[in-house]
Design an enzyme around this catalytic site. Sequence first.
Site, PDB file in Angstrom:
ATOM      1  N   GLY A 699       0.909  -1.276  -0.125  1.00  0.00           N
ATOM      2  CA  GLY A 699       0.021   0.158   0.085  1.00  0.00           C
ATOM      3  C   GLY A 699       0.783   1.267  -0.006  1.00  0.00           C
ATOM      4  N   GLY A 700       0.287   2.222   0.307  1.00  0.00           N
ATOM      5  CA  GLY A 700       0.912   3.567   0.322  1.00  0.00           C
ATOM      6  C   GLY A 700       1.780   3.729   1.571  1.00  0.00           C
ATOM      7  N   ALA A 702       2.771   0.910   3.836  1.00  0.00           N
ATOM      8  CA  ALA A 702       3.354  -0.331   4.388  1.00  0.00           C
ATOM      9  C   ALA A 702       3.397  -1.344   3.172  1.00  0.00           C
ATOM     10  CB  ALA A 702       2.552  -0.967   5.487  1.00  0.00           C
ATOM     11  N   VAL A 704       3.320  -5.929   2.945  1.00  0.00           N
ATOM     12  CA  VAL A 704       2.885  -7.018   3.598  1.00  0.00           C
ATOM     13  C   VAL A 704       3.822  -8.383   2.868  1.00  0.00           C
ATOM     14  CG1 VAL A 704       1.124  -8.706   4.517  1.00  0.00           C
ATOM     15  CG2 VAL A 704       0.772  -6.346   4.269  1.00  0.00           C
ATOM     16  N   ASP A 814     -11.957   2.786   7.719  1.00  0.00           N
ATOM     17  CA  ASP A 814     -11.450   2.574   6.191  1.00  0.00           C
ATOM     18  C   ASP A 814     -11.731   1.519   5.585  1.00  0.00           C
ATOM     19  OD1 ASP A 814      -9.942   2.703   3.957  1.00  0.00           O
ATOM     20  OD2 ASP A 814      -8.102   2.055   4.888  1.00  0.00           O
TER      21      ASP A 814
END
Length: 987
Positions: A699-700, A702, A704, A814
Amino acid sequence: MSHIRVAFAPLDTNPSTCGLETFATQIETLSQMMTAEEMKAELYDCVRRILREQKFDQIRENEAMLRLYKVMGRSSTNLKGRGIYEQLFKKDHFTGSLKFYLQWAEECGKDQMLEEFKDVLKLARDRLSERIEMTAIESGFRDLVDEYFNGESGDMFTRPDETMDLFRFNAGSKKKRRSSVCFLQHNVPINNSGKAAFGPKTKTDLRQACIDRPNYHGISIEEFRFAKWKDTFGEDVDDDYRKRKDSGVVFVKHQVIDTDRQAREEVENRFNANLNPRRRHLSPVSEKTVDDEEEKRSRIYSPLVATKDAHRPALRSKIENPPATVTLSSDTKSASEKDVSDSDDADDDERLKIMTAGRKDGNPPDRSTSISSNYSTASARTSKSGAGLDLMAENKCLEAHAMFSDTVHLASEKTMVLGDDSVFVPERSLATTQIVTDFSVLCDPDPTMTITQERPKKVSNGLNVVYDEAAEPEESQKVEESEVQPEIVLVSPVTQTSPATMFNDIYDDEIEFGFFKPSRGNFVTSTPAQGVHLVNIDEYFGNKEEESTHEQEAPVFVAPTSSTFSKLTRRKSLAANQAVQPSVTESSKPERSDPKDSSIDCLTANLGRRLSIGADEIPNLTENNESEITGCKIRRRSEIIKQGDINPWDETLRKKLMCLVRPPQNMHEFQERAPKIQALRDCEVSGEKLHIQTLIGQGGYAKVYRAVTDDQRTVAVKYEVPSCSWEVYICDQMRNRLKDRGLELMAKCCIMEVMDAYVYSTASLLVNQYHEYGTLLEYANNMKDPNWHITCFLITQMARVVKEVHASKIIHGDIKPDNFMITRKIDDKWGKDALMSNDSFVIKIIDWGRAIDMMPLKNQRFKGRAGTEAFDCPEMVDGRSWTYQADYFGFAATMAVVVAGKYAQLTGASVGDYSLNVDIKRRNILRDACYDVINRFLNIPSCDSLPDWNILIKSFSEIWNEKFEASGWRQAVSKFNEACDLAANQK
């Protein structure tokens, strides 16, 4: 002669199986054309002759006769269908035919005779089990149960020989797909030694054992590779395996590769055919991080071009004239050496005159000739250090940062006393330095000016000062000062302890090692935040010892010596400091309001592990005179947020809330730098080694990774820079509050669990449970036309989970399809009662970085936008106050993706007109219910009249109970599980 006599004549002349089947077909056709009485008289006479005359002995017990008995059962008034089959069973006719028992059971099902149905099933098992597999016997009866008894089989199909299956070799599982490799291995003979001649861990020569034998054509290595390929991608085995194959032909290497490539393309085409070709593959939505490369290139040669935020079209058809602004900010640093040496008070006075002259006629002055050399691009800016060294700094300003920044808007009056925005910031050096800053990269496409100012050295970004020329003068707003402004006061827990007790408590043995050690790292979450001040970990988790050591040295902002700057603005600290500020008389000191009428209630007793902190030790989060920007109506920086509104994602507020509870026991904090993480590498954290396998999500904020621990557990590792602790806190609180309300199973199955959290000075690693079946977004992409059973099942589970989240006084903030993980497959044994069962949850909500804890923020309202594309609620778009509306809108948008398989756009301009442009097929049973949910969740009048989750759950439950079909449910479950397998294979 009647039609039946004419049809019976050929069979009477030549009794044969073919003639009997022809006669049965004609009788079935005539039964639809003739009345029951006409059919009964003629047909009974023909059947009577077949039963009595000797010439019909060979065809008397042929299964084609069952077709005639079935027609007779329709017209019988005494025996009916069940009586006819009972008489046949007594005469020992058709007792070895499975079709006979199925027709008999069907007649019992039509009459809703469940006990007789079970008796027929038992007879079929007893008579046919020696010749027919039990699964083949029960398969037909299962369909009849679904059709006539609504799938309520109970223990009817418990196999009597289950114990024998324990001793069978490779019994396999029910409904398991046939393996292509197993079929090929089945054709290979067994040698004299009793060991397999072909397969893993065998030393048999393949050609000698499988191919070069007389009268046998075995499999070749090419066929075996192709079969393994089909097994990997779920293809069915070819039924023509007995055909002659050119097994002995040895192909050259490139021909083998071509064959494999063709097989791969064929399999990929079949999988692509299962996807909906009319819609695009959905990708996860994320917040905007940096401007695209095309726009950055355009600004390199044209610095005056407005940034992306300024050109963003409004989401509503409303025309507003933006006020002309002059921006004074300390966020961007760009200056030349000439600016540092020549910028003095005289230049400031001259620029001020130019700015003032430009305001007289409402048009900004032309700055192209005076300050064109001072502009810098958005991608890179030059900052002068104290030693005169040019430093190139990457622009890290995100779009969402501009929406939630510490920006104060001034009216026409050029001086304003500003409050200290760093209540919890530790003491810094009070030395000042001259910094020449350029502001051409800000969002507003208005003329800017460069100004020299003095300010204390800070690692973090300072306060933005935006001068709104169209705003009212400050004097005209003094009338409103008499109104009581809401003050944020945090009421401490009921149990009060002395400071000595508090210091003893923070060193309790339950706290993990590593806490309260100095560390220098910024704490942010997935929520964008600009101007985040430097916070060490001791202060972040409520260590008051360090704070009390320096309580006499509070940070201050010293007014610059420039007379021009003092005309524009000045800033002073809220904390008293006798060394820097002049003494303040008792009459001029602001009085704190009594916290008895506070708008923020204290945490209740079940909040979790709390620290013993008195109310007098916790300063107010904001002051009455402090204005703060938490967002904007149409994504402009110069929108003013009224006093009293707070930013729910403010780091100071989050730190204060986390000070009220003890850190989670699974949190480990270190002052050194975080280790680097890379795929196919080992990473050691706190003595535990993680074998990083691959990157599974990004993501922006983090990344995974999938990793394996030393004890061979597969986990998901979330690597976030800079380090983040809020998500650990909110997950721990969410699970504790559910457990306190007796919802332990939901807390375990539906809420993200952080197994271990390693917080370093530069980054944090969250070790979570790994789920291989993907998210609801991947499910929507893999399903061509989802069955309404699965859609209703998933929507109801989502509603049940979000309902309990809100009941725990937490806003997720979110909610979107890629934040719902699928934790397991649906069991095909689940029936109608699985919808509301607590044992059937298959989804888990993740990514709590934007969550808002409303328990200590009771009755608070927020304004501003979250910044997630297509998931900002109408209240954020309009600039209205919101609380839980963010989750209601996220739920409606997620439901649209699950139902229609595509993202829906917000339409409408006012409350009552908002909707989502989602196209739900008319044949979908849930169509009306989904549109009703969208209308109610998007048109919420106020924060005090939120929709009831129970109404949604009840609506979908009624549809489920009324329209449920067992056979359709099993088919839907099969497709859902196939989509889960496809998602697992893609990882």
